[in-house]
Design a protein around this motif. Structure first.
Motif, mmCIF file in Angstrom:
data_model
loop_
_atom_site.group_PDB
_atom_site.id
_atom_site.type_symbol
_atom_site.label_atom_id
_atom_site.label_comp_id
_atom_site.label_asym_id
_atom_site.label_seq_id
_atom_site.Cartn_x
_atom_site.Cartn_y
_atom_site.Cartn_z
ATOM 1 N N ARG A 77 38.254 26.724 41.925
ATOM 2 C CA ARG A 77 37.331 27.532 43.318
ATOM 3 C C ARG A 77 38.730 28.271 43.630
ATOM 4 N N ASP A 78 39.868 27.665 43.716
ATOM 5 C CA ASP A 78 41.501 28.830 43.433
ATOM 6 C C ASP A 78 42.086 29.784 42.446
ATOM 7 N N ARG A 79 41.578 29.665 41.493
ATOM 8 C CA ARG A 79 41.721 30.649 40.187
ATOM 9 C C ARG A 79 40.467 31.889 40.322
ATOM 10 N N SER A 80 39.324 31.631 41.129
ATOM 11 C CA SER A 80 38.525 32.861 41.397
ATOM 12 C C SER A 80 39.615 33.525 42.387
ATOM 13 N N LEU A 81 40.177 33.456 43.317
ATOM 14 C CA LEU A 81 40.942 34.021 44.377
ATOM 15 C C LEU A 81 42.050 35.849 43.515
ATOM 16 N N LEU A 82 42.164 35.289 42.260
ATOM 17 C CA LEU A 82 42.772 36.259 42.074
ATOM 18 C C LEU A 82 42.149 37.536 41.319
ATOM 19 N N ARG A 83 42.638 38.399 42.049
ATOM 20 C CA ARG A 83 41.608 38.936 41.258
ATOM 21 C C ARG A 83 43.224 40.725 41.824
ATOM 22 N N PRO A 84 42.163 42.080 41.840
ATOM 23 C CA PRO A 84 43.192 43.390 41.184
ATOM 24 C C PRO A 84 43.237 42.940 43.136
ATOM 25 N N SER A 85 44.670 44.032 43.362
ATOM 26 C CA SER A 85 45.031 44.127 44.840
ATOM 27 C C SER A 85 44.289 44.963 46.330
ATOM 28 N N SER A 86 44.136 44.618 47.362
ATOM 29 C CA SER A 86 42.690 45.770 47.787
ATOM 30 C C SER A 86 43.129 45.907 49.137
ATOM 31 N N ASN A 87 43.010 47.017 50.095
ATOM 32 C CA ASN A 87 43.694 46.696 51.466
ATOM 33 C C ASN A 87 42.029 46.408 52.324
ATOM 34 N N GLU A 88 40.737 46.062 51.803
ATOM 35 C CA GLU A 88 39.961 45.497 52.669
ATOM 36 C C GLU A 88 39.164 45.159 51.711
ATOM 37 N N PRO A 89 38.719 43.311 51.534
ATOM 38 C CA PRO A 89 39.673 42.992 52.482
ATOM 39 C C PRO A 89 41.442 42.801 51.875
ATOM 40 N N TRP A 90 42.260 42.553 52.632
ATOM 41 C CA TRP A 90 43.555 42.981 52.803
ATOM 42 C C TRP A 90 44.252 41.786 51.214
ATOM 43 N N SER A 91 44.495 41.785 50.501
ATOM 44 C CA SER A 91 44.951 41.321 49.428
ATOM 45 C C SER A 91 45.949 41.833 48.230
ATOM 46 N N ARG A 92 47.207 40.552 47.915
ATOM 47 C CA ARG A 92 47.995 40.946 46.904
ATOM 48 C C ARG A 92 48.276 40.049 45.474
ATOM 49 N N CYS A 93 47.864 40.549 44.766
ATOM 50 C CA CYS A 93 48.113 39.723 43.475
ATOM 51 C C CYS A 93 49.112 40.347 42.269
ATOM 52 N N ILE A 94 49.898 39.511 41.994
ATOM 53 C CA ILE A 94 50.449 39.614 40.714
ATOM 54 C C ILE A 94 50.158 38.472 39.403
ATOM 55 N N VAL A 95 50.468 39.087 38.734
ATOM 56 C CA VAL A 95 51.036 38.689 36.801
ATOM 57 C C VAL A 95 52.676 38.365 36.852
ATOM 58 N N ALA A 96 53.016 37.248 35.902
ATOM 59 C CA ALA A 96 54.344 37.313 35.352
ATOM 60 C C ALA A 96 53.843 37.096 33.449
ATOM 61 N N GLU A 97 54.458 38.047 32.595
ATOM 62 C CA GLU A 97 54.369 37.816 31.516
ATOM 63 C C GLU A 97 55.835 37.926 30.824
ATOM 64 N N ASP A 98 54.953 37.824 29.503
ATOM 65 C CA ASP A 98 56.268 37.308 28.902
ATOM 66 C C ASP A 98 56.187 38.170 27.076
ATOM 67 N N ASN A 99 56.192 39.256 27.244
ATOM 68 C CA ASN A 99 56.043 40.295 26.017
ATOM 69 C C ASN A 99 55.077 40.572 26.029
ATOM 70 N N GLY A 100 54.514 40.496 27.351
ATOM 71 C CA GLY A 100 52.758 41.084 27.609
ATOM 72 C C GLY A 100 51.616 39.889 27.419
ATOM 73 N N ILE A 101 52.774 38.527 27.281
ATOM 74 C CA ILE A 101 51.786 37.772 27.321
ATOM 75 C C ILE A 101 51.286 37.126 28.560
ATOM 76 N N PRO A 102 50.433 37.376 29.840
ATOM 77 C CA PRO A 102 50.353 36.864 30.379
ATOM 78 C C PRO A 102 50.858 34.637 30.875
ATOM 79 N N LEU A 103 51.632 34.897 31.970
ATOM 80 C CA LEU A 103 51.422 33.607 31.737
ATOM 81 C C LEU A 103 51.591 32.642 33.220
ATOM 82 N N ALA A 104 51.901 33.416 34.135
ATOM 83 C CA ALA A 104 51.858 32.689 35.895
ATOM 84 C C ALA A 104 50.647 33.994 36.843
ATOM 85 N N ALA A 105 50.483 33.431 38.063
ATOM 86 C CA ALA A 105 49.807 34.832 38.907
ATOM 87 C C ALA A 105 50.351 34.257 40.229
ATOM 88 N N ALA A 106 50.586 34.673 41.167
ATOM 89 C CA ALA A 106 50.586 34.531 42.607
ATOM 90 C C ALA A 106 49.045 36.267 43.191
#
Length: 316
Positions: free
Chosen positions: A45-74
């Motif tokens: 369920r927590d992973r399903s919260l990762l989605r594009p940022s928006s203002n309605e509802p308010w959310s911010r989501c970012i990804v950390a990657e290495d040479n184009g390979i996503p490795l982390a998100a918050a």
């Protein structure tokens, strides 16, 4: 949210060398390849919260990657149901943990908090997990414990409905009467994280077919032939009866005192778990239900299937 790189794509470089950018379509599948399957239903369920940022509802989501390979998100996001705290979730690929990546992702997201009306944060984690240590180290404090408890068949006496002033009744999940009791119950047991549950939200989030609700029973008082109020309810989220425990939301009329609420909880649990095991979610704030399940666990008539802790860092 992030400074723009020459290409126009917002990026930021972490101390670990990973670059950070906003969440993009397809990141969930790419991250699944390095993260692996979720460890438990809460993790899913927590992973399903990762989605594009928006203002309605308010959310911010970012990804950390290495040479184009996503490795982390918050992510941090605001819920209309629990409006006083933003929810935070972060996950890092196993081989990249303990490098300060999650802490830096949190710092980046914190810079966005002034753009939201809410300043406090909350997050949940499994007991004894690395995430629990992370939250403690970053100023979060425990505010709640939630457990999935499996009640074994015939672990409680089955009340004699024929000779007691009670009645067990199947009820439509669309019932306004049931929805009102569910709404009042939810708000009452979430004083620790104020809820704004309404009849409409309860119907959508807890009682609709889309929520997974498949049926409901209520325990009524028949002491007054004219009133017959609902004292407790059980909503099933299991479509078919199997040997596996049925997922049940069990609650009660919050106007009852703790002693009376505990009594009707025992009666209803005795009825719904008479022949088959049931799984109920028990927060520490659900005192009457917690007393019953604690007693059953001590007697080996119930077992804790999963335990989650909720931490908060309040602005004040």
């Amino acid at each position: 949210m992030l400074p723009n790189a020459p290409s126009g794509q917002p990026t930021l470089t972490l101390d670990s060398g990973l670059t950070v950018r906003p969440w993009a379509e397809g990141d969930d599948l790419k991250l699944l390849e390095v993260w692996g399957d979720p460890e438990n239903p809460m993790h899913h369920r927590d992973r399903s919260l990762l989605r594009p940022s928006s203002n309605e509802p308010w959310s911010r989501c970012i990804v950390a990657e290495d040479n184009g390979i996503p490795l982390a998100a918050a992510t941090i996001f605001r819920s209309s149901l629990h409006p006083d705290r933003l929810s935070f979730y972060a996950e890092v690929a196993p081989d990249y943990r303990r490098r300060g990546i999650a802490a830096q992702l949190l710092q980046i997201l914190e810079a966005e908090i002034p753009n939201c009306a809410v300043q406090s944060l909350k997050a949940r984690c499994a007991k004894g997990s690395a995430a629990q240590c992370f939250l403690k180290d970053n100023g979060f404090r425990k505010v709640q414990r939630s457990r999935e408890v499996i009640i074994q068949p015939d672990s409680l006496p089955v009340p004699d409905v024929e000779n007691l002033a009670i009645d067990l009744e199947e009820i439509a999940t669309g019932s306004v009467e049931l929805t009102q009791v569910v709404t009042d119950f939810y708000n009452a047991v979430h004083g620790w994280d104020r809820a704004e549950m309404t009849i409409g939200r309860a119907q959508q989030m807890l009682l609709s077919p889309e929520s997974g609700a498949t049926g409901a029973v209520v325990l009524r008082s028949t002491a007054d032939e004219n009133a017959k109020p609902i004292m407790a309810f059980a909503i099933s989220y299991t479509p078919e009866r199997t040997d596996d425990p049925a997922d049940v939301l069990l609650g009660w009329d919050p106007s009852l005192g703790d002693g009376q609420a505990e009594h009707v909880v025992r009666q209803l649990l005795g009825l719904v778990a008479a022949r088959f095991p049931v799984s109920v979610e028990v927060d520490d704030s659900m005192v009457p239900l917690k007393r019953v399940t604690d007693e059953l666990a001590e007697a080996d008539e119930a077992e804790v299937d999963f335990e989650a802790l909720i931490y908060a860092r309040d602005a004040n």
